[in-house]
Design an enzyme around this catalytic site. Sequence first.
Site, PDB file in Angstrom:
ATOM      1  N   HIS A  38       0.878  -1.188  -0.023  1.00 32.08           N
ATOM      2  CA  HIS A  38      -0.003  -0.119  -0.061  1.00 32.08           C
ATOM      3  C   HIS A  38       0.681   1.187   0.062  1.00 32.08           C
ATOM      4  CE1 HIS A  38      -3.663  -2.331   0.839  1.00 32.08           C
ATOM      5  NE2 HIS A  38      -2.906  -2.928   1.607  1.00 32.08           N
ATOM      6  N   ASN A  65     -10.223  -3.059   2.487  1.00 31.96           N
ATOM      7  CA  ASN A  65      -9.961  -3.032   1.107  1.00 31.96           C
ATOM      8  C   ASN A  65     -11.003  -2.649   0.147  1.00 31.96           C
ATOM      9  OD1 ASN A  65      -6.940  -3.786   1.038  1.00 31.96           O
ATOM     10  ND2 ASN A  65      -7.274  -5.697   1.451  1.00 31.96           N
TER      11      ASN A  65
END
Length: 505
Positions: free
Chosen positions: A56, A129
């Site tokens: 990420h 997510n």
Amino acid sequence: MSQQDKKLTGVFGHPVSDRENSMTAGPRGPLLMQDIYFLEQMSQFDREVIPERRMHAKGSGAFGTFTVTKDITKYTNAKIFSEIGKQTEMFARFSTVAGERGAADAERDIRGFALKFYTEEGNWDLVGNNTPVFFFRDPKLFVSLNRAVKRDPRTNMRDAQNNWDFWTGLPEALHQVTILMSDRGIPKDLRHMHGFGSHTYSMYNDSGERVWVKFHFRTQQGIENLTDEEAAEIIATDRDSSQRDLFEAIEKGDYPKWTMYIQVMTEEQAKNHKDNPFDLTKVWYHDEYPLIEVGEFELNRNPDNYFMDVEQAAFAPTNIIPGLDFSPDKMLQGRLFSYGDAQRYRLGVNHWQIPVNQPKGVGIENICPFSRDGQMRVVDNNQGGGTHYYPNNHGKFDSQPEYKKPPFPTDGYGYEYNQRQDDDNYFEQPGKLFRLQSEDAKERIFTNTANAMEGVTDDVKRRHIRHCYKADPEYGKGVAKALGIDINSIDLETENDETYENFEK
């Protein structure tokens, strides 16, 4: 004083007399080591890049407000949900997963969906997510996932062979892979995608009654996605397309919103659930556990400085508030350690004092942690010269027993249980997901899969086809055709409990 009126100084306040000409021995001579501003400037520059996130790394963020719209106090006594209309300040960070800081936003990839709520009971981080499931259900595979989707150690290039060799080595990954290869594998931007807490969490009320919950965040802007071809065109001209879209929308007052829902499962329902309710590779069907509206959040303020607020934002699932709790979800349990540990490495042990991470709802002046010292301990006066041990006669560091959680249910002896003996139902849910697609959407899954598997060896392709076929014969046949492989040349009857060692070579 306005920014425009400020005069240049060094970091310790000394006036800088000349910012363009170094101090030298003669007009053409060598530099003098007593040019303190040059030394300070370069040494600061040499250290200004902090370690990037292991996953990420490329992210965008914004501040906003969460508002309660429905009453769920029968499930939780968390004060953030205590009354309809209550508002809580928050921060959101969205991201891609595999790419580095400079990666393109429009890649086919999962998107991170991390939320930080500044409640009066402390910060609540929900680290999710844009998909409700994940590739696997045991955290011992985290490191290998990182290595499979990141750069190859020999070529230093992203490698589809590594991706697919890993993914197809885990039959339970098919659910996530199917989502990734579907239309939703490339969201048009960050505003037009849903978010999910993904893990199973729990809530408890004033009576100590516990329920298991899953969090959902549905975009009010509608779902919009990109095809591979559209994404390639965007990447060619704008690698920051999603970040630009979010920033510009907020800047002009077009504030994006998401509606929060929960699914609720009682402890008794969990005992009788067909599958492991804490398995991150599976969803709870909505007809059995319907979505219950909770509230909505709106993002309405861009950060003033990206590094301060987005790059230094630190999320960890251990940041949880009274009324909410964890579950036996193995992946969640693994993240309870890894996220905080990663932040301490990346930002330092006192990263909680960085403004974006401070418990604003409580107030930094009201917190009383037992921790002291460490690099960059600056905000809370390091607890001053007061008592720094417990027990003591001053009442400092006393516990708050009124916040004790209800007993957490566990079952069984400590052992390395074989997850495949516990549950080998890998293909039912991806099969149902595939059958929900329109005919055109199915064709795009086939095409996207073929594009993503370009350069992958035939043995890995055949392994994936076999998994798809077990989910639904049409799925397997469609992928095989797109890959140019005769479906009849593949052994489709391999047992469900296949492991990496048993795959056909």
